[in-house]
Design a protein around this motif. Structure first.
Motif, PDB file in Angstrom:
ATOM      1  N   VAL A   1      -3.567 -10.805  -5.547  1.00  0.00           N
ATOM      2  CA  VAL A   1      -3.399 -10.709  -4.119  1.00  0.00           C
ATOM      3  C   VAL A   1      -4.322 -11.330  -3.114  1.00  0.00           C
ATOM      4  N   SER A   2      -5.215 -12.268  -3.753  1.00  0.00           N
ATOM      5  CA  SER A   2      -6.454 -13.098  -2.898  1.00  0.00           C
ATOM      6  C   SER A   2      -6.656 -14.121  -3.405  1.00  0.00           C
ATOM      7  N   ASN A   3      -7.239 -14.920  -2.782  1.00  0.00           N
ATOM      8  CA  ASN A   3      -7.862 -16.242  -3.450  1.00  0.00           C
ATOM      9  C   ASN A   3      -9.150 -15.893  -4.164  1.00  0.00           C
ATOM     10  N   HIS A   4      -9.609 -14.985  -3.521  1.00  0.00           N
ATOM     11  CA  HIS A   4     -10.805 -14.529  -4.267  1.00  0.00           C
ATOM     12  C   HIS A   4     -10.869 -13.935  -5.580  1.00  0.00           C
ATOM     13  N   SER A   5      -9.540 -13.273  -5.833  1.00  0.00           N
ATOM     14  CA  SER A   5      -9.259 -12.523  -7.123  1.00  0.00           C
ATOM     15  C   SER A   5      -8.948 -13.834  -8.018  1.00  0.00           C
ATOM     16  N   LYS A   6      -7.932 -14.649  -7.520  1.00  0.00           N
ATOM     17  CA  LYS A   6      -7.835 -15.917  -8.307  1.00  0.00           C
ATOM     18  C   LYS A   6      -9.131 -16.676  -8.831  1.00  0.00           C
TER      19      LYS A   6
ATOM     20  N   LEU B   1     -15.720  -3.219  -3.597  1.00  0.00           N
ATOM     21  CA  LEU B   1     -15.041  -3.756  -4.470  1.00  0.00           C
ATOM     22  C   LEU B   1     -13.553  -3.690  -4.220  1.00  0.00           C
ATOM     23  N   GLU B   2     -12.859  -4.806  -3.792  1.00  0.00           N
ATOM     24  CA  GLU B   2     -11.365  -4.495  -3.272  1.00  0.00           C
ATOM     25  C   GLU B   2     -10.608  -5.773  -3.916  1.00  0.00           C
ATOM     26  N   GLY B   3      -9.354  -5.758  -4.016  1.00  0.00           N
ATOM     27  CA  GLY B   3      -8.667  -6.842  -4.354  1.00  0.00           C
ATOM     28  C   GLY B   3      -7.995  -7.633  -3.097  1.00  0.00           C
ATOM     29  N   PHE B   4      -7.852  -6.727  -1.952  1.00  0.00           N
ATOM     30  CA  PHE B   4      -7.386  -7.444  -0.762  1.00  0.00           C
ATOM     31  C   PHE B   4      -7.895  -6.525   0.307  1.00  0.00           C
ATOM     32  N   GLY B   5      -7.470  -5.462   0.551  1.00  0.00           N
ATOM     33  CA  GLY B   5      -7.939  -4.686   1.905  1.00  0.00           C
ATOM     34  C   GLY B   5      -6.936  -4.696   2.787  1.00  0.00           C
TER      35      GLY B   5
ATOM     36  N   LYS C   1     -14.086 -11.498   3.705  1.00  0.00           N
ATOM     37  CA  LYS C   1     -14.218 -12.880   4.501  1.00  0.00           C
ATOM     38  C   LYS C   1     -13.141 -13.745   4.521  1.00  0.00           C
ATOM     39  N   GLU C   2     -12.236 -13.587   3.568  1.00  0.00           N
ATOM     40  CA  GLU C   2     -11.087 -14.506   3.362  1.00  0.00           C
ATOM     41  C   GLU C   2     -10.112 -13.990   4.131  1.00  0.00           C
ATOM     42  N   ILE C   3      -9.996 -12.677   4.836  1.00  0.00           N
ATOM     43  CA  ILE C   3      -9.121 -12.359   5.680  1.00  0.00           C
ATOM     44  C   ILE C   3      -9.277 -11.946   7.044  1.00  0.00           C
TER      45      ILE C   3
END
Length: 347
Positions: free
Chosen positions: A138-143, A265-269, A291-293
């Protein structure tokens, strides 16, 4: 045929994962995409016909092993299609017969806060991902974490953001009236959500605050209960709610001055984009996914740093600038689902 498999889904449970499951299904229904959902018996999403559902018996769902066996058999029988599954251990037969994607909401079972593989269970999960690498996250961070720390290939991972429902974007009201809640936090009570940090900052705040927590206890409430009692004794007013409808939650957002999100710690938020769409000022930790969103207008503090959190809360609460609601195109479900269906080659 498109299959959505989620033994974790519960039709009356409030969570970002449940919302995502429902909203993607609703959008596929609107687009007349042929699909079937696989859920535990008694958990049909509102407005979805039972003929669209395959039900995991409740007695089976109580055992992870039996659920895994049931899913393997079912996927072996079902006509070939595209599967989006969020259950682990990964049902092997799904990958042998179908074009299958594992949906990962967050990496807390795989990586620790420092991005390192999390013990034996983490290593087992990484091994499964290497054997069955097609992933939706669900995020580029997780990817990026999956590529960097788990040795996965960039091309095997689809990023599909979470979004906000049409209820958030229709019937906008004047967002500058009746803001009687100082701080709102929507999160289940568990350690990684860091309610403890928010409460310690509130205790240090020099004015009485009205605070609302929305969530159920996942084992973290006993840790923060003494702090809630202390905050109340200092003149703060703390209310705890759960099992809210979407409209009730939207009403809370519209009454809130500051939405706080101190999680480590979150996958998205998802609550961040929901709260912003209803005009809340956002105060959140500086973890990469946030910071991504977020945008430059939001208040970001160093995670687990009480003084930093207190400082940003004071700035946000003392800011007299008018509230403004916003809903970015990248967070609208119709756009998210359309992109996802293209990425997994449904359309």
């Amino acid at each position: 045929m498109l299959y959505f498999s989620s033994p974790y889904y519960r039709s009356k449970r409030f969570s970002g994962a449940n919302k995502r499951f429902e909203e993607i299904i609703f959008e596929c229904e609107r687009l007349s995409i042929e699909y079937t959902i696989i859920v535990v018996d008694g958990n049909t999403p509102n407005g979805i016909s039972e003929h669209r559902c395959l039900y995991i018996p409740d007695s089976v769902s109580r055992s992870r092993f039996l659920t895994w066996i049931w899913l393997n058999i079912r996927f072996l029988i079902l006509p070939k299609g595209i599967v989006i599954n969020d259950f682990k251990p990964i049902p092997v037969f799904s990958y042998l017969k179908h074009d299958t994607y594992l949906l990962i909401h967050d990496l807390r079972k795989i990586l620790n806060d420092s991005g390192e593989i999390k013990g034996f269970i983490g290593r087992i999960n990484v091994l499964m991902l290497k054997f069955f690498p097609k992933i939706i996250t669900v995020s580029n961070h997780s990817k990026n974490l999956l590529v960097k720390n788990c040795g996965l290939l960039d091309n095997d991972i689809v990023v599909s953001y979470n979004g906000i429902t049409s209820e958030y974007t229709s019937n906008f009201v004047d967002v500058n009236v009746d803001r009687d809640i100082d701080i709102l936090y929507v999160a289940h009570f568990e350690n990684r959500k860091r309610h403890i940090d928010l409460l310690e900052a509130v205790i240090l705040y020099n004015l009485s605050l009205k605070i609302v927590f929305v969530g159920v206890d996942n084992g973290g409430y006993c840790v923060i209960k003494p702090l809630i009692n202390k905050a109340n004794s200092l003149g703060h007013s703390i209310t705890i709610l759960d099992s809210l409808s979407e409209s009730e939650l939207i009403s809370l957002y519209r009454r809130t001055k500051v939405y706080a999100f101190p999680s480590s710690l979150e996958g998205f938020g998802m609550p961040i984009i929901e709260a912003k769409s209803q005009g809340c000022k956002i105060v959140c930790s500086d973890i990469d996914v946030f910071k991504e969103i977020l945008t430059s207008s939001d208040y970001i503090f160093k995670v687990k740093d009480i003084r930093s959190l207190l400082n940003e809360l004071e700035k946000a609460l003392n800011n007299t600038k008018r509230y403004s609601n916003s809903a970015e195109e990248r967070f609208l479900w119709k756009n998210i689902v359309n992109r996802l269906l293209i990425d997994i080659k449904v359309i």
